[in-house]
Design a protein around this motif. Structure first.
Motif, PDB file in Angstrom:
ATOM      1  N   LYS A   4      -2.812  -1.568  -8.976  1.00 46.06           N
ATOM      2  CA  LYS A   4      -3.517  -0.293  -9.051  1.00 46.06           C
ATOM      3  C   LYS A   4      -2.508   0.850  -9.096  1.00 46.06           C
ATOM      4  O   LYS A   4      -1.761   1.087  -8.137  1.00 46.06           O
ATOM      5  CB  LYS A   4      -4.433  -0.133  -7.829  1.00 46.06           C
ATOM      6  N   ASP A  52       0.843  -1.188   0.000  1.00 51.96           N
ATOM      7  CA  ASP A  52       0.000   0.000   0.000  1.00 51.96           C
ATOM      8  C   ASP A  52       0.885   1.248   0.000  1.00 51.96           C
ATOM      9  O   ASP A  52       1.448   1.632   1.018  1.00 51.96           O
ATOM     10  CB  ASP A  52      -0.909  -0.014   1.233  1.00 51.96           C
ATOM     11  N   ARG A  99      -1.702  -7.560  -3.788  1.00 50.93           N
ATOM     12  CA  ARG A  99      -2.295  -6.263  -4.128  1.00 50.93           C
ATOM     13  C   ARG A  99      -1.239  -5.172  -4.032  1.00 50.93           C
ATOM     14  O   ARG A  99      -0.591  -5.009  -2.994  1.00 50.93           O
ATOM     15  CB  ARG A  99      -3.459  -5.938  -3.203  1.00 50.93           C
ATOM     16  N   GLU A 112      -1.092  -1.007  -4.583  1.00 52.36           N
ATOM     17  CA  GLU A 112      -1.966   0.132  -4.801  1.00 52.36           C
ATOM     18  C   GLU A 112      -1.249   1.436  -4.487  1.00 52.36           C
ATOM     19  O   GLU A 112      -0.462   1.537  -3.549  1.00 52.36           O
ATOM     20  CB  GLU A 112      -3.249   0.012  -3.974  1.00 52.36           C
TER      21      GLU A 112
END
Length: 411
Positions: free
Chosen positions: A309, A249, A277, A279
């Motif tokens: 992302k 993150d 993930r 991001e």
């Protein structure tokens, strides 16, 4: 009745057999009146031993050591220090909030040898936690924390039933976490928490059943993070809006230069869940998350297997990726991404007609080449398909095998 003296003698004898250990280098924590009975609050006695013992290696013989507050190890005051549990036979019961052990240094330089002070080399380098169990008995208990340390090592530990397992805070350099079990955390298994950290190796561990993520980077500045050869499983939270086994993150930071290689990463499908993930916020210019290789992993059983992302410079190659409730790979707002040589299927859920598939949207410079994608039911009768590209530019789809698509191969 268990003979604690015999156990302590045996544990110390085994340590003395290891290269580099001498009697003068070891502190038997029982010599400071510590009971190890699992009931007595040993906090004050252990802290007294840490503050006053002259030798560097603090040895907990076999037993259960209950504490109610963090044992603070200030390296500039104590000097070079290791904590060990006598070949894994000792257990620390953390019955209070915060980490069981907190190693605190003063290093404010980089990994460049010229930026490391003489004080750091003389007193602080390589703080070590090894061969010990830490179990939480308080809802806000953590395992171990490192603050401003140089070359910390965690090896052969079991940390379970805590909030955060291994917690890196503020600034650290050249960290190693290996051969350990981080298990059943209500928070994060391995937490890089708004930390300025370069050169971190996470290798050969089991990191499982952590609600807030198996390995999570949140904010800070991270460079050269290597995640290799781990078993990272079932790190999800059915009551949260999102979760991930490996969660990078960079919404409020920068995380660049890393590898996720030769791991098994799998979970169960959960709301907003991903196995991996990345991001970052919308950006102009260089993305705060990128320069990563995701290679040779087994990745499966989540809503999205890999979600990128606003990332840049990511290679996803040679993985087996299976069973996606929504998408196998979702590339969103990213650039310079290559997806090559992966096998993607519904190995564990044949005939379930799961969407799977690859979605590329609002991205540029994406290559999907030489992959096998089987039984993808993404899209509908009206639109969409196994590979779907929306509002993107410079995207190449070449040499793939798209087998058994539920609606169409490419949209």
């Amino acid at each position: 009745m268990h003979n604690h003296r015999t156990t302590a003698f045996t544990s110390l004898f085994l340590l003395l057999l290891l290269p580099g250990f001498t009697a003068d280098a070891l502190v038997n924590m029982r010599d400071f009146g510590i009971q190890g009975d699992g009931e007595t609050d040993e906090t004050a006695a252990i802290q007294r031993a840490v503050d006053n013992a002259e030798a560097g290696m603090l040895v907990f013989p076999r037993g259960d050591y209950r504490i109610t507050d963090t044992i603070e190890i200030h390296l500039t005051e104590r000097g070079r220090t290791g904590v060990t549990g006598a070949d894994g036979s000792a257990r620390i019961i953390m019955d209070g909030p915060g980490p069981a052990f907190r190693f605190v240094g003063t290093h404010d330089g980089t990994a460049n040898p010229g930026s490391v002070s003489g004080e750091t080399w003389d007193l602080e380098r390589t703080p070590r936690l090894s061969n010990i169990e830490i179990v939480g008995a308080h809802p806000e208990a953590d395992g171990v924390a490192f603050v401003r340390t140089m070359q910390s090592i965690v090896e052969g530990v079991l940390i379970r039933d805590v909030r955060h397992g291994v917690h890196y805070i503020e600034r650290n350099r050249n960290t190693i976490l290996e051969r350990s079990h981080i298990y059943n955390c209500s928070g994060v298994g391995v937490f890089f928490d708004n930390v300025n950290l370069h050169q971190a190796n996470v290798t050969g561990n089991h990191i499982s059943y952590c609600d807030g993520g198996g390995i999570r980077v949140e904010g800070g500045e991270i460079r050269n993070l290597q995640i290799t050869g781990n078993d990272i499983e079932y790190n999800y939270d059915e009551d949260a809006d999102a979760s991930a086994d490996v969660w990078i993150d960079a919404q409020d930071g920068s995380v660049r230069e890393g590898t996720i290689a030769s791991n098994t990463i799998q979970a169960r499908r959960s709301p907003g869940g991903a196995n991996i993930r990345f991001e970052a916020p919308d950006h102009d210019g260089q993305s705060p998350v990128g320069m990563w290789a995701i290679t040779g992993n087994l990745i499966g059983s989540q809503e999205t297997n890999i979600h990128l992302k606003n990332a840049s410079g990511v290679s996803v190659a040679g993985n087996h990726i299976y069973t996606a409730g929504t998408r196998t790979i979702h590339i969103d707002g990213s650039r310079s991404v290559t997806i090559s040589g992966n096998s993607m299927d519904q190995e564990h859920n044949l005939n379930d007609d799961l969407p799977n598939g690859v979605l590329v949207e609002d991205s540029t410079g994406v290559i999907l080449q030489g992959n096998v994608l089987t039984d993808a039911f993404a899209g509908s009768e009206e639109a969409g398909g196994a590979v779907e590209i929306r509002t993107s530019a410079g995207t190449l789809v070449s040499g793939n095998q798209l087998l058994g698509a539920g609606h169409r191969g490419v949209w």
